[in-house]
Design an enzyme around this catalytic site. Structure first.
Site, PDB file in Angstrom:
ATOM      1  N   ARG A 247       0.839  -1.195   0.000  1.00 17.19           N
ATOM      2  CA  ARG A 247       0.000   0.000   0.000  1.00 17.19           C
ATOM      3  C   ARG A 247       0.883   1.258   0.000  1.00 17.19           C
ATOM      4  O   ARG A 247       1.586   1.501  -0.951  1.00 17.19           O
ATOM      5  CB  ARG A 247      -0.970  -0.063   1.199  1.00 17.19           C
TER       6      ARG A 247
ATOM      7  N   ARG B 120      -0.519   9.276  -6.736  1.00 20.33           N
ATOM      8  CA  ARG B 120      -0.441   9.640  -5.316  1.00 20.33           C
ATOM      9  C   ARG B 120       1.000   9.805  -4.829  1.00 20.33           C
ATOM     10  O   ARG B 120       1.413   9.170  -3.883  1.00 20.33           O
ATOM     11  CB  ARG B 120      -1.175   8.609  -4.480  1.00 20.33           C
TER      12      ARG B 120
END
Ligand code: NAG
Length: 387
Positions: free
Chosen positions: A206, A266
């Site tokens: 992640r 991101r």
């Protein structure tokens, strides 16, 4: 025969130190710049090498000020067993040959709609150590020796009021990279004064770095290498999508001299109530976006290099100053203490961002200095084994 008494004396001292196993040579190098200046970590505590993963875990989490030395790989894979359960293949994973990133059903992510219409249930098997970080208490320095300090299979979590932590010169890697929710390398969630310096992060499920949703106050990320190369890309192109996520409720984040490469999104995403000073960083080969600035994100980006970055700024629902021109950049002086530096672009999209209405948020804070954008300097200095 002449004898050099001074030289002999220092040779004996060094030999004694080696015999006694003293760690005088191990120490945090330098001081943090920017918002987390003043972070001292373990302070003057003697630097010690943990005997293994169990002692490392204890030392990180106890309430003693410590300087913890990683002189080799500390491998947490297998220390908590594996899990096999129902996860999903998100609708976005249309990669050929099962080549994308599937997901663990963390917080019902697979079943609450986040995985997208058309996602399918699949069995996932993952290493349990990766999905939760090692708890780090207050007043800790975690430092690596040369390029030998590796934390494998488990990240670090600084939360619930922990403060004054230095993480320097280690490589965090191999947290279930094949799975979304496989693990975060460094998590902040309710902290203050955290300095992450010369750390390399690679092959993470992640986030490589996440601050949210609690207040993580003063943070400096400097000279780090965020390496997004992966065989399990959520965007099917060998690049990691979930990279840096800054959505704390009251955060001041300085990012300086970081090398962010081969990511696809991101890098970072900003939101919550975060003031980000993003200065002299180097983006290289981003197939998607660098910044995604959500509501509540306030960003000054200056002196950075964008090389082969498809989308420098995906969306701006917050406030963003992209240091657009020499004349506009003088607006920084009153609050940042310097004229903002221009960003540099090669084979990249445009950044934009001319909002100066939030610059007063820098007033009275410790603000990092800025140099002219220089990719080689940043790349050569960033990551593990460079100090
Ligand atoms: C950390 O160090 C500070 C300064 O020495 C001290 O006041 C504080 O109690 C320490 N925190 C913990 C949790 O030990």
């Amino acid at each position: 025969m002449k004898f050099n008494v001074l030289a002999l004396g220092s040779a004996i001292t060094a030999a004694n130190a080696a015999v006694l196993g003293e760690r005088a040579a191990y120490a945090v190098v330098g001081k943090p710049e920017g918002f987390a200046s003043g972070t001292t970590g373990g302070g003057s505590a003697a630097c010690q090498v943990p005997s293994g993963t169990a002692q490392l875990k204890t030392w990180l989490s106890d309430s003693t000020a410590r300087c913890i030395v990683l002189d080799k790989e500390f491998n947490f894979k297998g220390t908590e067993g594996t899990a096999t359960e129902t996860g999903c293949r998100p609708a976005s994973n249309k990669c050929p040959g099962n080549g994308g990133q599937d997901a663990i059903n963390h917080a019902s992510w697979c079943t609450n709609g986040n995985a997208g219409a058309g996602s399918t249930s699949i069995q996932v098997t993952y290493d349990k150590a990766g999905v939760s970080g090692l708890t780090v208490g207050s007043n800790k320095s975690i430092i690596g020796v040369g390029s030998k300090g590796v934390l494998k299979g488990k990240g670090l979590r600084i939360a619930n009021g922990a403060k004054n932590v230095i993480i320097q010169n280690i490589h965090i890697t191999d947290l279930n990279p094949q799975y979304i929710w496989g693990g975060d390398a460094i998590t902040l969630d309710g902290s203050d004064l955290v300095w992450v310096d010369h750390v390399k992060v690679s092959l993470i499920g992640r986030q490589m770095f996440v601050a949210g949703n609690g207040a993580s106050n003063r943070v400096t990320l400097s000279n780090n290498e965020f390496d997004g190369k992966t065989s399990w890309s959520a965007t099917c192109d060998g690049r990691h999508y979930w990279s840096i996520y800054l959505t704390g409720s009251s955060d001041l984040v300085t990012m300086k001299n970081n090398y962010i490469h081969h990511t696809s999104g991101r890098s970072p995403k900003i939101g919550g109530n975060t003031l980000l000073h993003f200065v002299n960083n180097y983006f290289y080969d981003l197939s998607g976006h660098a910044f995604d600035n959500d509501q509540g994100g306030k960003v000054v980006a200056e002196g950075n290099v964008f090389q082969n970055v498809k989308t420098p700024l995906l969306a701006n629902k917050g406030q963003f100053f992209g240091s657009p021109s020499s004349s506009a950049n003088s607006a920084c002086s009153a609050n940042l203490g310097h004229v903002c530096q221009l960003n540099a672009f090669g084979s990249s999209g445009t950044l934009g961002g001319s909002d100066t209405g939030f610059l007063s948020n820098f007033n009275g804070k410790s603000v990092a200095s800025a140099s002219a954008a220089n990719a080689a300097n940043i790349q050569n200095g960033a990551g593990v084994g460079k100090i």
